[in-house]
Design an enzyme around this catalytic site. Structure first.
Site, mmCIF file in Angstrom:
data_model
loop_
_atom_site.group_PDB
_atom_site.id
_atom_site.type_symbol
_atom_site.label_atom_id
_atom_site.label_comp_id
_atom_site.label_asym_id
_atom_site.label_seq_id
_atom_site.Cartn_x
_atom_site.Cartn_y
_atom_site.Cartn_z
ATOM 1 N N HIS A 91 0.867 -1.505 0.115
ATOM 2 C CA HIS A 91 0.169 0.440 0.086
ATOM 3 C C HIS A 91 1.125 1.242 -0.081
ATOM 4 C CE1 HIS A 91 -3.515 -2.545 0.894
ATOM 5 N NE2 HIS A 91 -3.953 -1.831 -0.403
ATOM 6 N N CYS A 131 -9.855 -3.117 -11.348
ATOM 7 C CA CYS A 131 -8.488 -1.687 -10.861
ATOM 8 C C CYS A 131 -7.708 -1.834 -9.910
ATOM 9 C CB CYS A 131 -9.927 -0.995 -9.629
ATOM 10 S SG CYS A 131 -10.211 -1.791 -8.340
#
Ligand code: PEP
Ligand code: MG
Length: 756
Positions: A368, A683
């Protein structure tokens, strides 16, 4: 048995006096060996320093023949002195001459000396010389004497470095390693070229004051700092004030183990008792630890050296009061942050207007922190091997996020060529801009919808700048991650309204809270769970369903923000149809609540799901009639498909997104969605790379969502592609036994002029 006179403390005090005298370096060294010899009651004291030829050159002696000085040289590994240097550890021999390693040098006249005690002179963990004492008798030097000599050697290392007695050309000490240009081939995580100056995320502390004024004070300082350090590590682990990848948790656990090691504290306290400051004692013991671990045969143990270095550095920061916060306040305008690893929340803490690049020693492209870096368009590379050993704060540095190259202290030529590259990129950006308003239509007339991923207010201008059709993934957790307390209903409504305002008629897909795993919230006590595998643990929809209050609150905010407008919502990490149904039921409850209060509802509502847990792909015939759309999260999907942690540098890059397994899996989803006429998007990070995006189009995807910077290059690819030809090319390709189809696909792109 002779012992040392007055102990190391007196010797250190004398050394300090000698260091303060305005003498030449050689004279100072000559005086120092006399001092050491008399203090240690040794007949000989010699200093060997590494010379230009990487030999150990006798540089000063008390007791050996003066004519041997600068004439006697030993190779690293040769003789006892060479052995000490080679292994970076002390030797203590009552009968040195009977040692198999003994190398007799007649010019020194050392044959009459039986015993020898020698220690490496270490500076920042590297051997710069050897300090040895000798006696005529078969003397047994005590452990305390060895330690005392090590302490003296440490001070000597500073004298030597300050006087430049060790030729910096001769030996690659870390300091030298931090002066010359250095190149590292790392892994590209986020594209972009950044020229700037290095900022250490966790800065090193240089110890300058070595000799203590008051030992009692230093003992107390050291003890207090170790306790404080232990406390801070416990806090980090227990209050979950970390948003690191799983791998980082292991590191913290290692820190905790080391920090609580009684032997470590004991050794440091002993070093202080020899007359060092608390800081110098930390460094002294760290030098020993480093030497010991570097010799370890087991690579796992050698890897722990990094942890120990970090821990010692943390302790030094504790002692000196240097805090990370005090540093980010002084961020230069062109900061390139260097870290071993970090979590997304830590990156969010930096002032993005000053941050140009990010270099991680570990990290992974789909972790992340890399995604957040991409959202901010920060050129990022990872797995930059040993960069922390080579970089100094403030160093000029170039980061090439396209190729993964890092240039430390680049030469003028490299700077010139990168400035040119940056200009070239700017021209490319112009080309992307020029097609911004053109449709993403392939050569054979296939329309492709390109969306952007977003998550923060700062992302919103990207929608317009990129020319994307909408926001394909709005990561709502980012707002939660940067807040210091749980965002209120009003905070959430504000953000979602702002997003919808900016998007206007363009669609936005809000993903409900995806927390847990490596996305920790500082104010939620996740660590109390102490999960072994947080990525497979209590995260995303699992938390939302177990604590429905949180999800209902969020849905309420979304429905309120979208009153009278269109709203698209999807759930993360759905693993089975039943989970989707339960989540959807919460939306229905909130809708009923709006009715009850007579409030306006969204004019149009679509509820979909992410597909990022493989199990869901085997329930598609049941799922698809229930959902309005599906969005594939390739980042998580891949880590679960291959059982390879997306945040773990060691395995994250092991398998290719363009492998037959991944592409076949995706094909299965495409076929099912098309049969059920369910809109399908991808995505994950995969869609932002032109070659990967091309493969997705070849599988039948027609909607993909990516980081804003990727829209231009992907649109270029789309506009140069003939999907009919690609589909024909890919027919049968997925059945090949290849680990990856990357080269074949790249070959197709090249042969057909597809811009990838
Ligand atoms: C994914 O997993 O691919 C995804 C888009 O979600 P995230 O990266 O936020 O986990
Ligand atoms: Mg995901």
């Amino acid at each position: 048995m002779p012992g040392s006179v007055g102990g190391p403390r007196i010797l250190l005090r004398r050394l300090r006096e000698v260091m303060a005298e305005p003498e030449s370096a050689q004279k100072r060294l000559d005086k120092i060996v006399v001092l050491i010899a008399s203090n240690m009651v040794a007949e000989v004291c010699s200093v060997y320093l590494v010379n230009r030829q990487s030999e150990l050159e006798l540089s000063a002696t008390e007791g050996l023949k003066p004519t041997a000085v600068h004439n006697t040289r030993l190779k690293i590994g040769e003789g006892l002195v060479g052995d000490i240097a080679e292994h970076a550890r002390p030797l203590n021999l009552a009968d040195a001459q009977s040692h198999p390693g003994f190398a007799y040098r007649p010019e020194t006249g050392e044959e009459i000396y039986k015993s020898l005690m020698g220690v490496p002179i270490l500076r920042s963990g590297k051997v710069v010389g050897v300090l040895a004492v000798q006696n005529r008798t078969k003397r047994h030097y005590t452990e305390e004497e060895v330690e005392a000599l090590q302490t003296v050697a440490m001070v000597l290392a500073e004298v030597v470095a300050a006087a430049e007695l060790v030729d910096p050309q001769a030996y690659a000490t870390p300091d030298l390693a931090r002066q010359v240009p250095h190149y590292i081939q790392a892994t590209a995580f986020c594209e972009g070229i950044a020229l700037g100056h290095a900022v250490l995320h966790e800065p090193r502390v240089h110890v300058t004051k070595l000799i203590a004024e008051d030992t009692e004070v230093e003992l107390k300082r050291l003890e207090q700092s170790v306790y404080a350090l232990r406390g801070s590590i416990d806090d980090m682990l227990e209050t979950a004030d970390l948003s690191h990848a799983g791998e980082h948790r292991e590191v913290l656990q290692a820190y905790r183990m080391f920090a609580n090691d009684r032997g470590w504290l004991k050794r440091m306290l002993e070093a202080v008792r020899t007359g060092l400051t608390a800081e110098a004692a930390v460094e002294r013991v760290q030098n020993d630890t480093r030497a010991r671990l570097q010799r370890a045969a087991d690579p796992y143990i050698r890897d722990r050296l990094h942890d120990f270095d970090d821990l010692a550095n943390r302790l030094l920061r504790q002692l000196t009061g240097v805090t990370l916060a005090s540093l980010s306040a002084n961020l230069p305008n062109d900061a390139i942050v260097i870290a071993r690893n970090m979590g997304p929340a830590e990156l969010l803490d930096y002032d993005k207007t000053r941050l140009r690049g990010l270099v991680l020693e570990e990290g992974a492209a789909n972790a992340h922190v890399s995604i957040v870096a991409r959202a901010f368009g920060i050129a990022t590379v990872g797995r930059a091997k040993d960069i922390l050993d080579h970089v100094e704060p403030g160093d000029a540095i170039i980061v090439d996020g396209d190729t993964g190259e890092v240039y430390l202290r680049p030469s003028q030529e490299v700077i010139a060529s990168y400035s040119e590259k940056a200009r070239f990129r700017a021209r490319k950006q112009e080309q992307y801009k020029a097609i911004r308003d053109e449709p993403a239509i392939t050569c054979d007339g296939q329309r492709v919808s390109l969306y952007v991923n977003a998550g923060l207010q700062v992302d919103l201008p990207h929608l317009e700048e990129s020319g994307a059709e909408g926001i394909g993934l709005f990561r709502t957790e980012l707002q939660f991650m940067i807040a210091s307390t749980l965002p209120s209903l009003r905070d959430q409504i504000e953000l979602y309204s702002a997003v919808l305002d900016v998007a206007g008629d363009s669609p936005v897909v809000f993903r409900t809270l995806d927390i847990g795993g490596d996305k920790m919230l500082p104010y939620m006590n996740f660590a109390a769970l102490k999960e072994e595998n947080p990525a497979l643990g209590w995260r995303a929809i699992r938390i939302s369903l177990d604590r429905p209050g949180l999800l209902r609150h969020q849905i309420r905010a979304l429905l309120t923000a979208a009153a009278g407008r269109s709203l698209r919502v999807m759930f993360p990490m759905v693993a089975e149809v039943a989970e989707f149904q339960r989540a959807r039921a919460l939306v229905d409850k909130e809708l009923a609540r709006l009715d009850q209060f007579g409030k306006e509802k969204p004019a149009h509502l679509e509820i979909g799901t992410m597909l990022e847990v493989p199990s869901l792909a085997w329930q598609l015939d049941t799922l698809l009639p229930l959902v309005d759309f599906v969005s594939v999260g390739s980042n998580d999907l891949l880590q679960f498909l291959f059982a390879s942690d997306r945040g773990n540098a060691r395995v994250a890059g092991r398998y290719d997104f363009l492998s037959p397994a991944v592409l076949s899996f995706l094909k299965h989803i495409v076929v099912k969605c098309s049969r059920h006429e369910t809109p399908l998007t991808l995505c994950g990070e995969m869609s932002g790379k032109p070659l990967e995006a091309m493969a997705l189009l070849g599988l039948g995807f027609r909607r993909i969502s990516m980081s804003p910077a990727a829209v231009g290059p992907v649109k270029m690819m789309v506009r140069s592609l003939d999907t009919g030809k690609l589909e024909a090319f890919m027919d049968g390709l997925l059945d090949l036994p290849d680990r990856s189809l990357r080269e074949r696909l790249a070959g197709f792109a090249e042969a057909h002029g597809v811009t990838v």
